[in-house]
Design a protein around this motif. Structure first.
Motif, mmCIF file in Angstrom:
data_model
loop_
_atom_site.group_PDB
_atom_site.id
_atom_site.type_symbol
_atom_site.label_atom_id
_atom_site.label_comp_id
_atom_site.label_asym_id
_atom_site.label_seq_id
_atom_site.Cartn_x
_atom_site.Cartn_y
_atom_site.Cartn_z
ATOM 1 N N GLY A 345 0.786 -1.221 0.000
ATOM 2 C CA GLY A 345 0.000 0.000 0.000
ATOM 3 C C GLY A 345 0.819 1.271 0.000
ATOM 4 O O GLY A 345 1.796 1.438 -0.735
ATOM 5 N N THR A 346 0.408 2.195 0.870
ATOM 6 C CA THR A 346 1.028 3.522 0.935
ATOM 7 C C THR A 346 2.492 3.451 1.336
ATOM 8 O O THR A 346 3.327 4.221 0.854
ATOM 9 N N GLY A 347 2.800 2.511 2.221
ATOM 10 C CA GLY A 347 4.188 2.373 2.650
ATOM 11 C C GLY A 347 5.114 2.066 1.492
ATOM 12 O O GLY A 347 6.224 2.611 1.407
ATOM 13 N N ARG A 348 4.660 1.208 0.587
ATOM 14 C CA ARG A 348 5.498 0.879 -0.555
ATOM 15 C C ARG A 348 5.703 2.111 -1.436
ATOM 16 O O ARG A 348 6.803 2.329 -1.964
ATOM 17 N N ALA A 349 4.660 2.913 -1.617
ATOM 18 C CA ALA A 349 4.796 4.119 -2.438
ATOM 19 C C ALA A 349 5.834 5.069 -1.847
ATOM 20 O O ALA A 349 6.623 5.674 -2.578
ATOM 21 N N LEU A 350 5.848 5.188 -0.515
ATOM 22 C CA LEU A 350 6.826 6.063 0.121
ATOM 23 C C LEU A 350 8.249 5.551 -0.075
ATOM 24 O O LEU A 350 9.170 6.321 -0.394
#
Length: 429
Positions: A345-350
């Motif tokens: 999710g968002t963690g991977r994008a960061l």
């Protein structure tokens, strides 16, 4: 997280404060070997920086033993005691080598003894997770061989890249940050208690590197020496071993709800020891290339040369600072890019965004007209080399920037050409 941050900052502060006195001690003790042909520095520089690092390690572990949550690791696991014993042996071996020099084979034997002591105390690979099969148990002999090999490889990989000011400490710090992110997710996100020692070791390792780097950035005032580089490699290996083979995929499956999701979460460690190897991919590549290069030339794999990756960056025209930054960005790109595969999710994008910024940094550094300087807000805390010179300083700096202290003193005694000509005219009259 607060306890880990407290341990990290304590380790960094103690390492930073001890490095100054250790530098003076190294000068008095004569741990300043002459400049060799393969060295890139111009003047003898004191070593034994590993003494300050070892002090930071002991301080960090001492503080963690008094904390509420981390204190349980000292009674429930033998990993901390094993780390201290192995690091102590490696540190003593490195101090002897920094002061008097130790034969390469004797050093290799000492590294294997330190690894064997830790294996005897329980820091060993128990099983290897395999996709579609699950955890495959290994025999004690196989676990010992894998563990000792991993320690020796990582110790020498870090030792090989310790050729430029700030290079080894910075790259190990980047690797430890990536490993901290991964192991903290396993410990906090999935409740896997066996990952806690790896989180603690990574936090201490980050603190040791951050505390030493201000003294080791170019131009370095002190080198970590083998007493520091071998200890850093050992700690990175111990963090990897303490988590590899101890993570039960069934625990993650219970949280994710499917075997497919579990496979995705464990991608970095499904191939044996993949993650710890990728976070130091550049040092390992340098190590393998050095062994092949020296063996092909009929030399010993332990024979020193000036053909490492950082040496080649200098040969093609990069400055010392630029070469170090390029290696930093490559290490961060590979390490955090690998960790991103296990973050949903968002963690991977960061994480992927951070990796993309590292790629942009590499491209910018490869531009011939770019000269890195520290931001104005932090220029008071970095060496003068990284500060942007004012107009009057810029007009005078190029002539003297490339001269060593001895050259500047000699030039001061000789005077300028104009002085010499004037003196001759006066004597002629």
């Amino acid at each position: 997280m607060r306890e880990f941050l407290l341990v990290l900052f304590t380790t960094a502060a103690v390492t930073y404060l001890l490095t100054g006195p250790v530098r003076k001690f190294a000068i008095v003790a004569g741990a300043m070997p002459p400049v060799r042909a393969r060295d890139v520095h111009r003047e003898p520089t004191p070593r034994l920086g590993g003494i300050a690092m070892f002090g930071g390690l002991c301080a960090g572990l001492l503080v963690s033993s008094q904390l509420t949550n981390l204190g349980h690791l000292f009674s429930q696991s033998a990993d901390v005691r094993a780390l201290l014993s192995g690091a102590g042996i490696m540190w003593v071996l490195g101090v002897l080598d920094d002061k008097w020099g130790v034969d390469a084979l004797v050093k290799l034997g000492g590294q294997m003894i330190a690894a064997g002591v830790m294996v005897w105390q329980g820091v060993t690979v128990i099983s290897i997770p395999v996709p579609g099969v699950g955890s495959v148990a290994v025999t004690p002999t196989q676990g010992m061989i894998i563990s000792v090999t991993l320690v020796v490889v990582m110790v020498n990989a870090v030792n090989f890249i310790d050729g430029l000011d700030g290079l080894a400490a910075g790259m190990v710090c980047i690797a430890a940050m990536a490993f901290f992110l991964y192991s903290y997710r396993l410990w906090y996100g999935y409740g896997i208690n066996d990952a806690a020692p790896a989180v603690l070791f990574s936090a201490v390792l980050i603190g040791m590197c951050l505390g030493f780097l201000p003294h080791n950035l170019h131009p370095a005032r002190i080198f970590m020496g083998d007493s520091g580089s071998m200890m850093l490699g050992l700690m990175l290996a111990v963090a990897a071993i303490s988590i590899t083979g101890r993570v039960d995929p069934d625990l993650i499956t219970a949280r994710t709800g499917s075997q497919t999701a579990t496979v995705h979460e464990l991608v970095p460690i499904y191939i044996p020891l993949l993650l710890p190897l990728t976070v130091i991919a550049l040092p390992l590549a340098d190590l393998l290339l050095a062994v092949v290069r020296r063996t092909w030339a009929g030399k010993s794999p332990f024979a020193a040369d000036k053909q490492h990756l950082h040496h080649r960056l200098l040969e093609v025209g990069h400055s010392h600072s630029r070469a170090v930054l390029i290696m930093y960005f490559w290490a961060a790109l590979i390490a955090f890019g690998t960790v991103a595969f296990s973050v949903p999710g968002t963690g991977r994008a960061l994480v992927l965004s951070f990796a993309a910024l590292c790629l942009v940094g590499i491209v910018v550094l490869l531009m011939p007209r770019f000269r890195p300087h520290a931001p104005r807000a932090v220029q008071a805390f970095v060496p003068p080399r990284y500060r942007k010179a004012t107009a009057p300083e810029a007009a005078q700096a190029p002539a003297m920037a490339e001269l060593s202290a001895d050259d500047k003193a000699l030039l001061g005694r000789l005077g300028t050409g104009a002085t010499a000509v004037g003196g001759r005219r006066e004597r002629a009259n």
